[in-house]
Design a protein around this motif. Sequence first.
Motif, mmCIF file in Angstrom:
data_model
loop_
_atom_site.group_PDB
_atom_site.id
_atom_site.type_symbol
_atom_site.label_atom_id
_atom_site.label_comp_id
_atom_site.label_asym_id
_atom_site.label_seq_id
_atom_site.Cartn_x
_atom_site.Cartn_y
_atom_site.Cartn_z
ATOM 1 N N LYS A 171 34.868 42.227 36.010
ATOM 2 C CA LYS A 171 34.123 42.784 35.081
ATOM 3 C C LYS A 171 34.047 44.312 34.825
ATOM 4 O O LYS A 171 34.083 44.831 33.541
ATOM 5 C CB LYS A 171 32.605 42.431 35.353
ATOM 6 C CG LYS A 171 32.388 40.989 35.198
ATOM 7 C CD LYS A 171 32.788 40.507 33.737
ATOM 8 C CE LYS A 171 32.145 39.041 33.655
ATOM 9 N NZ LYS A 171 32.525 38.554 32.274
ATOM 10 N N MET A 172 34.385 45.045 35.842
ATOM 11 C CA MET A 172 34.589 46.697 35.797
ATOM 12 C C MET A 172 35.969 47.024 35.432
ATOM 13 O O MET A 172 36.415 48.169 35.255
ATOM 14 C CB MET A 172 33.911 47.223 37.016
ATOM 15 C CG MET A 172 32.560 46.844 37.348
ATOM 16 S SD MET A 172 31.556 47.652 35.983
ATOM 17 C CE MET A 172 30.089 46.788 36.542
ATOM 18 N N GLY A 173 36.739 46.065 35.290
ATOM 19 C CA GLY A 173 38.204 46.329 34.884
ATOM 20 C C GLY A 173 38.990 47.140 36.208
ATOM 21 O O GLY A 173 40.028 47.602 35.807
ATOM 22 N N VAL A 174 38.649 46.751 37.372
ATOM 23 C CA VAL A 174 39.232 47.008 38.705
ATOM 24 C C VAL A 174 39.975 45.947 39.254
ATOM 25 O O VAL A 174 39.863 44.639 39.217
ATOM 26 C CB VAL A 174 38.227 47.380 39.744
ATOM 27 C CG1 VAL A 174 38.903 48.035 41.008
ATOM 28 C CG2 VAL A 174 37.449 48.619 39.172
ATOM 29 N N PRO A 175 41.494 46.243 39.261
ATOM 30 C CA PRO A 175 42.269 45.319 39.825
ATOM 31 C C PRO A 175 42.045 44.756 41.136
ATOM 32 O O PRO A 175 41.859 45.490 42.162
ATOM 33 C CB PRO A 175 43.763 46.017 39.850
ATOM 34 C CG PRO A 175 43.603 47.104 38.772
ATOM 35 C CD PRO A 175 42.246 47.569 39.132
ATOM 36 N N ALA A 176 41.694 43.396 41.359
ATOM 37 C CA ALA A 176 41.307 42.843 42.780
ATOM 38 C C ALA A 176 41.997 41.467 42.941
ATOM 39 O O ALA A 176 42.156 40.787 41.954
ATOM 40 C CB ALA A 176 39.668 42.654 42.690
ATOM 41 N N MET A 177 42.222 41.076 44.103
ATOM 42 C CA MET A 177 42.827 39.819 44.503
ATOM 43 C C MET A 177 41.854 39.203 45.617
ATOM 44 O O MET A 177 41.756 39.940 46.442
ATOM 45 C CB MET A 177 44.045 39.844 44.964
ATOM 46 C CG MET A 177 44.772 38.689 45.392
ATOM 47 S SD MET A 177 46.418 38.862 46.112
ATOM 48 C CE MET A 177 47.488 39.683 44.720
ATOM 49 N N LEU A 178 41.329 38.184 45.375
ATOM 50 C CA LEU A 178 40.430 37.234 46.240
ATOM 51 C C LEU A 178 41.317 36.471 47.025
ATOM 52 O O LEU A 178 41.951 35.569 46.447
ATOM 53 C CB LEU A 178 39.512 36.422 45.387
ATOM 54 C CG LEU A 178 38.485 35.732 46.332
ATOM 55 C CD1 LEU A 178 37.595 36.920 47.261
ATOM 56 C CD2 LEU A 178 37.591 34.728 45.651
ATOM 57 N N HIS A 179 41.292 36.413 48.256
ATOM 58 C CA HIS A 179 42.123 35.680 49.285
ATOM 59 C C HIS A 179 41.066 34.815 49.908
ATOM 60 O O HIS A 179 40.107 35.191 50.301
ATOM 61 C CB HIS A 179 42.530 36.672 50.449
ATOM 62 C CG HIS A 179 43.782 37.647 49.968
ATOM 63 N ND1 HIS A 179 45.084 37.291 50.011
ATOM 64 C CD2 HIS A 179 43.505 38.779 49.344
ATOM 65 C CE1 HIS A 179 45.963 38.457 49.501
ATOM 66 N NE2 HIS A 179 44.861 39.314 49.059
ATOM 67 N N SER A 180 41.435 33.397 49.882
ATOM 68 C CA SER A 180 40.577 32.496 50.189
ATOM 69 C C SER A 180 40.867 31.770 51.369
ATOM 70 O O SER A 180 40.075 31.166 51.965
ATOM 71 C CB SER A 180 39.850 31.506 49.061
ATOM 72 O OG SER A 180 41.242 30.936 48.718
ATOM 73 N N GLY A 181 42.161 31.703 51.532
ATOM 74 C CA GLY A 181 42.796 30.721 52.665
ATOM 75 C C GLY A 181 42.807 29.304 52.287
ATOM 76 O O GLY A 181 43.138 28.559 53.147
ATOM 77 N N VAL A 182 42.696 28.910 50.991
ATOM 78 C CA VAL A 182 42.780 27.843 50.474
ATOM 79 C C VAL A 182 44.103 27.196 50.621
ATOM 80 O O VAL A 182 44.931 27.766 50.266
ATOM 81 C CB VAL A 182 42.332 27.605 48.881
ATOM 82 C CG1 VAL A 182 42.503 26.113 48.487
ATOM 83 C CG2 VAL A 182 40.813 27.997 48.663
ATOM 84 N N GLY A 183 44.187 25.843 51.326
ATOM 85 C CA GLY A 183 45.393 25.304 51.400
ATOM 86 C C GLY A 183 46.329 25.882 52.751
ATOM 87 O O GLY A 183 47.491 25.734 52.981
ATOM 88 N N MET A 184 45.657 26.794 53.443
ATOM 89 C CA MET A 184 46.274 27.718 54.449
ATOM 90 C C MET A 184 47.413 28.477 54.038
ATOM 91 O O MET A 184 48.233 28.749 54.853
ATOM 92 C CB MET A 184 46.658 26.582 55.617
ATOM 93 C CG MET A 184 45.363 25.879 56.285
ATOM 94 S SD MET A 184 44.328 26.950 56.937
ATOM 95 C CE MET A 184 45.072 27.618 58.342
ATOM 96 N N ALA A 266 30.911 48.259 43.131
ATOM 97 C CA ALA A 266 31.405 47.858 41.924
ATOM 98 C C ALA A 266 30.943 48.615 40.653
ATOM 99 O O ALA A 266 31.622 49.081 39.713
ATOM 100 C CB ALA A 266 31.023 46.140 41.715
ATOM 101 N N VAL A 267 29.469 48.790 40.659
ATOM 102 C CA VAL A 267 29.046 49.518 39.396
ATOM 103 C C VAL A 267 29.439 50.935 39.537
ATOM 104 O O VAL A 267 29.910 51.616 38.534
ATOM 105 C CB VAL A 267 27.467 49.349 39.419
ATOM 106 C CG1 VAL A 267 26.795 50.210 38.444
ATOM 107 C CG2 VAL A 267 27.318 47.994 39.254
ATOM 108 N N ALA A 268 29.321 51.502 40.809
ATOM 109 C CA ALA A 268 29.707 52.979 41.090
ATOM 110 C C ALA A 268 31.221 53.272 40.514
ATOM 111 O O ALA A 268 31.482 53.983 40.103
ATOM 112 C CB ALA A 268 29.537 53.258 42.294
ATOM 113 N N LEU A 269 31.895 52.208 41.111
ATOM 114 C CA LEU A 269 33.486 52.158 40.844
ATOM 115 C C LEU A 269 33.871 52.064 39.333
ATOM 116 O O LEU A 269 34.548 52.556 38.661
ATOM 117 C CB LEU A 269 34.144 51.087 41.688
ATOM 118 C CG LEU A 269 35.723 51.200 41.607
ATOM 119 C CD1 LEU A 269 36.470 52.686 42.200
ATOM 120 C CD2 LEU A 269 36.335 50.008 42.490
#
Length: 276
Positions: A171-184, A266-269
């Motif tokens: 939402k803040m326009g910051v590039p981010a990748m969520l790693h979940s380990g789904v499917g190993m 997040a808000v400060a960033l």
Amino acid sequence: MSTKPETAQPPRSVSELLDRLDHIDDSLPKRLRQCAVLLRRNINLVAVSTVAEMAALADVAPSAFMRFCQALGFSGYSEMQALFRSEYAQSRPDYDARLSELRAKGAPDATNLFADFAEAGHKSLINFTNSLIPDQLEAALTLLQNAQMAHLFGMRRAYSVTTYFHYMLNKMGVPAMLHSGVGMVAASASFRADDVLFAVTYAPFSSETLDVVTEAKARGTKIILLTDSADCPVAPEADVVLVAREVDVEAFRVPTVSMTLVTTLAVALGQRVQKE
């Protein structure tokens, strides 16, 4: 000088400690009774908290909490904490056990239960605010601001924190990748030296998260670690360590501090990114 009773040997288990506390509870002075109430209500907090933090939660001086430990047969807080850490590392009650314990004590209705969680959250936030070092937040923000990509990793109950942080960063326009380990499926190959890994793990610590931190560090990625214990095995590998401890309600904990912390970051960033 230690005031440990000459005839009292330290309890050999947490169960034995609670039995001893039941026998001496009525004879304890007021301040030490406050410590006893705090201990019973937050038994899982001892393993990851300092004596100053426990004393603040009990609204007593650290010296009073030390006397409380000695009244139980310990030489001091460190010896008592070692016992809790040993048992904490070996096991933690599953949810069925926690619910059974709650029923055995006379389960409160939903309204009272909400009040208990709200009070625990308030205490957690006050305690974190009092112990927060501003430079830690600034260092975390700087790493996130300068990173090409923010990688987020947390398993089990830490996953809700990283998921929400991912939502907020997007939402803040910051590039981010969520790693979940789904499917190993491992995504460690995506770590770069100009990235940052925001890893969340709480005692007894997720082995998957520890492995990811080690892998990211080997690739030169900067590490921000959010945990509830400064003794987290990968803390020495982190560039910034944020310790967020939660007061529990019958072994149930709401991630109040963690959620507040990632929202703040997040808000400060977002403010910084908007100015650029």
